[in-house]
Every structure is written in C-alpha cells, then in structure tokens.
Design a protein around this motif. Structure first.
Motif, PDB file in Angstrom:
ATOM      1  N   PRO A  84      -1.296  -3.238  -7.910  1.00  0.00           N
ATOM      2  CA  PRO A  84       0.082  -3.784  -7.904  1.00  0.00           C
ATOM      3  C   PRO A  84       0.405  -4.014  -6.301  1.00  0.00           C
ATOM      4  CG  PRO A  84      -0.745  -2.138  -9.548  1.00  0.00           C
ATOM      5  CD  PRO A  84      -2.063  -2.168  -8.410  1.00  0.00           C
ATOM      6  N   VAL A  85      -0.156  -3.611  -5.310  1.00  0.00           N
ATOM      7  CA  VAL A  85       0.555  -3.587  -4.275  1.00  0.00           C
ATOM      8  C   VAL A  85       0.928  -4.487  -3.667  1.00  0.00           C
ATOM      9  CG1 VAL A  85       0.069  -3.117  -1.872  1.00  0.00           C
ATOM     10  CG2 VAL A  85      -0.590  -1.658  -3.344  1.00  0.00           C
ATOM     11  N   ARG A  86       1.979  -5.055  -3.021  1.00  0.00           N
ATOM     12  CA  ARG A  86       2.170  -6.723  -2.471  1.00  0.00           C
ATOM     13  C   ARG A  86       2.019  -6.391  -1.110  1.00  0.00           C
ATOM     14  NH1 ARG A  86      -0.237  -7.691  -6.212  1.00  0.00           N
ATOM     15  NH2 ARG A  86       0.588  -8.250  -8.219  1.00  0.00           N
ATOM     16  N   PHE A  87       1.726  -6.952  -0.413  1.00  0.00           N
ATOM     17  CA  PHE A  87       1.623  -7.368   0.749  1.00  0.00           C
ATOM     18  C   PHE A  87       3.089  -8.090   2.071  1.00  0.00           C
ATOM     19  CE2 PHE A  87      -2.279  -5.434  -0.313  1.00  0.00           C
ATOM     20  CZ  PHE A  87      -1.899  -4.027   0.202  1.00  0.00           C
ATOM     21  N   PRO A  88       3.574  -7.408   2.461  1.00  0.00           N
ATOM     22  CA  PRO A  88       4.626  -9.431   3.168  1.00  0.00           C
ATOM     23  C   PRO A  88       3.652 -10.479   3.251  1.00  0.00           C
ATOM     24  CG  PRO A  88       3.870  -6.836   4.345  1.00  0.00           C
ATOM     25  CD  PRO A  88       3.196  -6.632   3.472  1.00  0.00           C
ATOM     26  N   ARG A  89       4.398 -11.081   3.316  1.00  0.00           N
ATOM     27  CA  ARG A  89       3.491 -12.630   3.893  1.00  0.00           C
ATOM     28  C   ARG A  89       3.623 -12.967   5.500  1.00  0.00           C
ATOM     29  NH1 ARG A  89       0.962 -15.726   0.622  1.00  0.00           N
ATOM     30  NH2 ARG A  89       1.592 -17.093   1.678  1.00  0.00           N
ATOM     31  N   GLY A  90       2.176 -13.758   5.394  1.00  0.00           N
ATOM     32  CA  GLY A  90       2.261 -13.407   7.335  1.00  0.00           C
ATOM     33  C   GLY A  90       0.915 -13.001   8.181  1.00  0.00           C
ATOM     34  N   LEU A  91       0.902 -11.861   7.129  1.00  0.00           N
ATOM     35  CA  LEU A  91      -0.250 -10.998   8.185  1.00  0.00           C
ATOM     36  C   LEU A  91      -1.648 -11.571   7.719  1.00  0.00           C
ATOM     37  CD1 LEU A  91       2.183  -7.529   7.597  1.00  0.00           C
ATOM     38  CD2 LEU A  91       1.658  -9.027   9.463  1.00  0.00           C
ATOM     39  N   GLY A  92      -2.355 -12.537   7.157  1.00  0.00           N
ATOM     40  CA  GLY A  92      -3.309 -12.213   7.039  1.00  0.00           C
ATOM     41  C   GLY A  92      -3.721 -11.933   5.905  1.00  0.00           C
TER      42      GLY A  92
END
Length: 462
Positions: A440-448
C-alpha cells in the motif's frame, strides 16, 4: 503525498561513477560472504545446531531443536542491540562527515568474532556452554556487521548516480553471493569434504569447521580493506561535533520531519523492516533446516549453498538492471510474492524430502538477493544528501528492531509444531506480513522508485 525534495540524493546527478570505486566498494560485499554464507547460514550455525553438540546418550533431536531455539533467541537479542545503536552511530558518522572509521572498526570486530569461533569445540560434558559461546560470538558479530553495513550502504549514494543505483547495488549484493561461492568451494574442497583435508586437517573435535572459521575470518578482514583504502570519505555537510544524546535528539527531529513531510519514507522503513527480517530468516535458517529437517549431510549442505549462491548472485546482478528500468518497487513486490509461495511449498511438501528443498530452496535463493538489493537502492533514492548514514542507520534500526520477529517466529513455530521444519511457517508468515505492509505504500513521483521514466529532471551537483 509529499513531493520530491530537490536536494535529495535521488535528485542529484553528481560525477560519473568510477569503476575503481565500484569495484572497491563491492569488495566489501564479496568479503561479507565469510560472515553471511559461511558463519550465519551454511557452515557454522549448521554445525552448532547439529548432532555434534548433543551429549552422549541425550535425545539428539531434542538437543538440535533446543540449540536451534537458542540460536533464534541469540539473534533476536543482537537485533535489539542493533536497533538501539545503529541510528545514533550513523548520525555521528554523518555529523563528522566520515563513514569509513565506523566501517573499519565494525569490519575488524566482525573478523575477530569469526576468528574466535576457533575456540568453540564439541567437548563432552561442556556441549551446552560451547554452543552458548558460539551463539554469543555470532550475536556480537551480527551487531557489528549490521553497524558496518550502515556506513557501507551509505557509501552507495556516493559512488553512483540516480540512473545506476539499482545495477550498482545489484553488483555489490551479487558480489557477496559470488564471494560466498568461491569461499565455500575453498572450504569444501580443502577442509570440510575430505576425510583428511589440507595440512592434515580432519573432522576430529570439529577441527575442519574451526579451521574454516580461521580462513573465513581472514577472508572478511582482507576484503574489507579495498573500500577503506580506495573510496574517498566525503562529507555531505560541514563536519560538526555532537554527542550520543544530541545524536538521538537529531534522530527524533528527523523522524518527526519525515512524519510531517515524507510519510511514505517512514512507511517504507516499517514495511522493509519486516520483510527484510523475513529475507534474513530464509538464509539464517536455510542451512539449519536442510540438515535438521531434510536429511542433508554437511557435504550436501555445502553443495546446496554453492548452487544457491550461484542462483542468487546471477539473479541479483541481472535484476539490478531491471531495478533501474522498472523500479525497485516492482522488484521487491514480485520477489516477496514468489518467496511466500516457495516457502509455503517447502513446508507443505516437506515429506517428499530433499528434492522439494532443492527445487523450492533455489527458487527462494533467486528472490532473496534481488529483494534486498532493490530495497537498499530504494532507500538510497529517498535519502537526503549528507544524511545518508543516518537514514541507513534508521534502516538498520527499523530492520533490527524487527530482527527478533523472524527468529522468534521460527522458534515459536517449532514450539507449536514440535518439530524443526515447522520453523518454515514462522519465516513465511513474516515475509507475508512484510509484503502486506509494503504494497500500500505510495512513494513521491520523480525519485526513480518506479523506474527510469520516474526519474525527475536532474540538476548537476558541483
């Protein structure tokens, strides 16, 4: 959802990676095979929890189960110590701008612990005390190995770029497996397999295993040197002097900041703590189960170890490229799914014996390394410059705060089922829980995190 920090490590290009730095850095992983493969997984712990340390006339199976439980609790205690020490030591290293002293001291202590395993002997009347000595040395070595890994992992950001983190991390982790193959072959051919090995070494009083520990200790020591001599020790921020109390305060402020602005990082640290403990459990107890529950001889355990390391090394190095292409999130998720399925199959089909362990054990081996390497690379992408060692200290702390889970689950499962193979279910349960927390973890965009297309516009760093 938070936005990427423009100063984060994953947003920096930096200078092109130097091959000499990558090779020197990966040599530490190569040398770590002495502790991971030989001591923790396939040789020392298998011997320590096997029939060699059962007193004459005692119930051998009961002794093996008891010593296996002691092993689990010893590693659980080591995990608690790592959880307490790792973040503060990482913060101190970042504050000083020097990671290599921490890495050097920790590597030296690990090598000394392995060398000291020479003194663990199957002496009649003192079997229990010798088992406890071996577990103590293993626990101390585990603490310092994990602390050294904090500084070592932080150097990953220093020698790579956002577009190559996955493959470089895979090269390092894969080197560990290849190093394990080489060292296990040397020990198998030279000391463990023959009735009379090199220099006249035999199995009397466990001499072949004890000599193997001497070789493994020297191996770990020698291959820890290249990273200390070749890779520069750069400070991400201006060096400052702080004490342990201030280090813990700094950690508290950092965690509070992450909670406010980058909560996904905290969620990842918690999820990875659980699944990484399950991953460690696969290799920690794999050799023990092979010998104790599936009837592998010590020679067969070594042969399986060699095959497992070949599969794991090849998979980890090759999947590193997929990590950079498709992202570590997909690598971790798919690896954990396969691990849960394969581990469950080992338990359900255990009555079919060795063939089941070979097939599904190698499937497990093919997924452990990629999941570990991708997890390391994922955190490197999330780390702030100048605070990488602290972040990997938190990584170690959350991981080792959970380290008691797999050993405890292993021991509890054995207690419930009454037989050693039940421990498999404990490890599988930990892997499944980690997967459930990670998905379920949603990471910030733009970090690869989701691959090459997810890497943001990069700004060169002077």
């Amino acid at each position: 959802m938070s936005t990427p920090d423009p100063t984060s490590a994953a947003s920096q290009v930096g200078e092109s990676p130097r091959t000499s730095h990558i090779v020197a850095w990966a040599a530490w992983d190569w040398g770590s095979s002495a502790f991971n493969a030989v001591v923790t997984t396939f040789v020392f712990t298998v011997w320590l929890t096997g029939s060699s340390f059962a007193e004459t006339g005692a119930d051998v199976e009961a002794a093996k189960a008891l010593h296996s439980q002691w092993l689990g609790w010893g590693l659980a205690i080591a995990g608690v110590l790592v959880a307490v020490l790792a973040p503060a030591l990482g913060t101190l290293a970042d504050a000083a701008g020097r990671r290599k002293p921490l890495l050097g001291i920790a590597s030296g202590v690990v090598a000394l612990c392995v060398l000291a395993m020479w003194f663990v002997t199957p002496t009649p009347g003192a079997m229990a005390s010798n088992v406890l000595l071996g577990i103590t040395l293993l626990a101390v070595g585990t603490v310092f190995f994990e602390i050294g890994s904090v500084a070592y992992n932080a150097l990953l950001v220093q020698i790579t770029t956002p577009r190559t983190i996955g493959r470089v991390s895979g090269i390092g982790w894969g080197s560990g497996y290849v190093g394990g193959i080489v060292l296990l072959l040397v020990l198998f051919v030279g000391f463990i397999n023959p009735d009379v090995g090199w220099f006249g070494v035999t199995s009397a009083d466990g001499l072949n295993i004890r000599v193997s520990m001497l070789v493994a200790g020297l191996w770990a020591l020698v291959f820890s040197l290249p990273v200390l001599l070749v890779v520069p020790d750069r400070a991400g921020v201006a060096p400052r002097r702080i004490g342990m109390v201030e280090a813990y305060r700094s950690i508290g402020r950092h965690i509070a900041s992450l909670w406010r602005t980058r909560r996904a990082t905290l969620k990842f640290l918690i999820a990875s703590a659980v699944f990484r403990d399950g991953l460690a459990g696969v290799f920690t107890f794999g050799g023990v189960l092979a010998a104790g529950s599936f009837g592998f001889t010590s020679q067969e355990v070594i042969l399986f170890a060699i095959a497992a390391n070949v599969v794991a090394g090849a998979a980890t190095i090759s999947v590193g490229w997929l990590d950079d292409r498709f992202g570590p999130r997909r690598v971790v998720t798919s690896s954990l799914v396969v691990l849960v399925i394969a581990g469950s199959a080992v338990f359900a089909l255990h009555s079919y014996g060795k063939p089941v362990f070979w097939v599904f054990g190698l499937a497990l081996s093919a997924c452990v390394g990629p999941a570990q390497s991708a997890s390391r690379g994922l955190l490197a992408r999330l780390s702030d410059p100048g605070r990488e060692t602290e972040m990997f200290g938190l990584y170690a702390t959350t991981g080792r705060a959970a380290t008691f889970i797999a050993p405890a689950a292993f021991s509890v499962a054995i207690s419930i089922g009454g037989e050693q193979y039940w421990g498999i279910l404990g490890v599988v349960a930990v892997l499944a829980l980690g997967l459930a927390l990670f998905v379920p973890v949603r990471f910030p965009r733009g970090l690869g995190v989701d691959g090459r297309a997810d890497v943001a516009s990069l700004v060169a760093v002077p």
